[in-house]
Write an enzyme that holds these catalytic residues in place. Sequence first.
Site, mmCIF file in Angstrom:
data_model
loop_
_atom_site.group_PDB
_atom_site.id
_atom_site.type_symbol
_atom_site.label_atom_id
_atom_site.label_comp_id
_atom_site.label_asym_id
_atom_site.label_seq_id
_atom_site.Cartn_x
_atom_site.Cartn_y
_atom_site.Cartn_z
ATOM 1 N N CYS A 80 0.841 -1.208 0.000
ATOM 2 C CA CYS A 80 0.000 0.000 0.000
ATOM 3 C C CYS A 80 0.876 1.259 0.000
ATOM 4 O O CYS A 80 1.537 1.531 -0.986
ATOM 5 C CB CYS A 80 -0.990 -0.061 1.152
ATOM 6 N N HIS A 169 -3.675 -5.258 0.419
ATOM 7 C CA HIS A 169 -3.112 -5.706 1.703
ATOM 8 C C HIS A 169 -3.099 -7.232 1.783
ATOM 9 O O HIS A 169 -4.088 -7.829 2.184
ATOM 10 C CB HIS A 169 -3.940 -5.133 2.863
ATOM 11 N N GLU A 171 -1.815 -9.059 3.911
ATOM 12 C CA GLU A 171 -1.808 -9.552 5.292
ATOM 13 C C GLU A 171 -3.196 -9.742 5.875
ATOM 14 O O GLU A 171 -3.351 -10.408 6.887
ATOM 15 C CB GLU A 171 -0.984 -8.601 6.186
#
Length: 538
Positions: A80, A169, A171
């Site tokens: 990001c 993202h 994660e």
Amino acid sequence: MQQQKIIILDFGSQTTQLIGRRVRELDTFCEILPYNRMPLDDPSIIGVILSGSPYSVYDPEAFQVDLSQIRGKYPILGICYGAQYMSHKLGGRVEPAGSREYGRQNLTTIDRENPLFRGFHPGSQVWMSHGDTITAIPTGFHCIASTETVRYAAYQAGGGERLWGVQFHPEVFHSVEGSLLLKNFVVDICGSRQDWSADSFVDATVAEIRQQVGNDRVILGLSGGVDSSVCAVLINRAIGQRLTCIFVNHGMLRKNEFSDVMHDYKCLGLNVVGVDASEKFLGDLAGVVDPEQKRKIIGRDFVEVFNAEAKKITDARWLAQGTIYPDRIESLNITGKVIKSHHNVGGLPKEMNLQLCEPLKWLFKDEVRRVGRSLGMPEHLITRHPFPGPGLAVRILGDITRDKVRILQEADDIYIRALKQYKTRLSGEEARRVLAAGVPIDMKDGDIEVSLYDQIWQAGVTLLSNVRSVGVMGDERTYEHPIALRAVTSTDAMTADWARLPYDFMANVSNEIINKVKGVNRVCYDISSKPPSTIEWE
Ligand code: XMP
């Protein structure tokens, strides 16, 4: 062999810790450091990840990093803001997106030959959360994934340089193949040996503690919680009876907790001194209503009682603490405001001259639990919910009396027992999530049965002792206190959502509490998330 590690440079994103957890799930050690603390010349570093950020690259306060310190030395992955920042600094263009792009999107094109996307499926779902977007990548860079609205969803630098940026993202849970992307980066690209495990941690740490403390004596404050308990068992394994543990009862623990936990500790072979200082704490708290004042008094009394005991161990040279990684990560606190003063245990007197031993300081909570299992500790100690240091004091709204503590202990005991008894069947994605957290399970026909207690992060009861409401019991009017049940799901207590408990469960718990606990005639369920609320009421 040297421990390999990934460095995650933190630019202040809410999900930075999550990146760390995902890397650890790949059995790879990692450190999260503020963006401007990149270690120079550490041969154990195998790769660097740049996190997201609440800032735009154009904000005057935006965090800047010197890319020349890492570029060409390690494989780099920007996530990001990390991706935008590298693109911006290296000659690309970043502009405000037409509207803030937030939520699920599908990758419409993916270069599946690229090592970062090896094994990805066409249309893979990713999670976006950004206000700016990359509108041009630096000369020589390649676009390696797009969505319908985000042209540069991922890029790689030119000439085979091991530098990648992803706008989404990986994660977060909603990026379905995000863990695969991180595995491709950490294992295939950075070359992690994946040898960071609970067993290897125990072996290495026991050896380290032996070397660190030699023949000295160590003191440790036990709270009954998982961190200090695991810490004690680990040190006990290293130095046996030269560890003395002190467990202080401040009178506001859960029902029977002091005696139950003392019993558990003795069974584990720990050398524990139990100090019942309830009278002192409750006396000093009499009439105090303000939450911060309560915390201060408890913190001060705790230090006094603990010190008096610690001083009796005249040959101690070390103070051990169950500090874990999230307690220490120097997160970039953008607002800088203190909401609650949680750290209520002050320092020991200087003349004791103790050195600190913090063997769990690199672990996340789920890793502490895995280490506990590796040490053979009983499951009920390992899966125990977090409990605040000041205990029930911050769950009694108003002043604290013995009678109120008793009422709360009774109600809490009924609630917690019921959560442990009530099991639900989980399957599919939910089951996978619970299994990953390592909770104990009973297998039934491919589904798993998990207690409500093990599905939630933390539960407890708050007594609204400064409120009374009218009720009717038999033919009698009652005028007593309400209690509020709380149960939240979370991964780190920084954010939390209220747990959707089954209605029949809530109905039974409410009946049982009102019937059995004298002083309570109304039960409410707290349906607020954090933020904007907090987990504890005070
Ligand atoms: P809040 O209420 O801030 O709580 O959302 C987050 C986590 O911290 C625990 N907590 C405390 N722990 N001393 C502690 O050791 C405290 O004063 C304290 N206050 C809250 C809370 O139980 C939750 O796990």
